[in-house]
Design a protein around this motif. Sequence first.
Motif: not given
Length: 378
Positions: A268-269, A279-286, A290-291, A366-370
């Motif tokens: 989520d950007i 501000l980047c929020e990566y959420e996968n399940g629980t 944050y970036l 994208k690299s960070w997300c991967e």
Amino acid sequence: MKFTILENAVNSLDIAVENFQLFYYGEEDTLSAYSDSKHKKISLSFLENAIELLLKAIIIEKTKDSLSIFLRTDREPFKQIVDEARELSKKNRLKLEDCLIQNTSMKTITYTQSVRYYEELFEVNEKVRGVLEKLGNYRNAITHLGIDFTEKPDELLCCFTETFDVIFNNLYPELLELDEEASYYFEDCDEDFMVRTPEGVDSLVGEEGYYNNCFDFTHELLTDLSQKIIMNLCSKNSDKRILKFFKTCEKIRSHTDYMEYFKENNLDIQKEGNTEWLLCEYENGTETTYLAPVYSSYYNATIYFDDSQVVFIVPHYENKIYHYTETIKYPVLDEPENVRQWEKDLEDGKCRALKLSARNLFEVLKSWCEEMNDILGD
């Protein structure tokens, strides 16, 4: 009234902090323009005086020579003054420097000379040197001529916060090495929210909600709250060239394909508060990671972190993205900041330099997300 050099230093810092709090935390409508300027002038003047005295206390301790901060004078025989002070010191069990200051004929080195002497004794980095020089220049201007920060209020606030940064991260650790007498003024006493102050043990938070302990307050300034204020002010200064980065961030947020990719990959950007920083929020399940950005006002650079590890850095003065390929920690806020660390890391092959563009920024995110998908993915 009686002050040792160290007591005098803490007293000046206490006055600087008290006046800083009045305009820093005050509502815009509570202070007149004159009162606001008055508190800034008082804080700036006493902050420089506090630095000078703190440096002198450190210099004496480092050199083990109480005469190291004094200048010889022809008004009275230098040796005679020193001999009398030594006799008084021995008789009353006082420090020699505190006996010497009783003779007004004795002159000490200036603020600038104190900074230079301190630099000779310690490995002072570019930031410490630059911050102390800037403080001295601003104080001289406001004392002897005039000063105008109307168009660039961030410059003065950055000078204050960067100086408090140097006090906490560079001078304060040195002061903790001084003798037991100093511990009364510098050691924390947080039991029952009480702290040691120049006037004795007092409540950590005063009646107005401000910290009573001036050294504890310098730590408070190195927090996210202060960061948001600095970031907001600096973003409005066109000389800092942050606007191009903001435009690049906007291109990311408005690009349908980019945002669709992030959505499909649990990223989520958003905007960082009321600013244009990403501000980047990566959420996968629980799992949520944050970036988030931290802005270095002295080096005019934005550092993006994931759990204290650097992902990329954007020095706004050159509009490049330094994308890290190795796990590196960058000290910020309550740690001494490294001097343009990204330049050395580039030479060491720990990161790569890219032109600041929406495409390159997307590839970095994208690299960070991967990477997050590999670490936290199902």
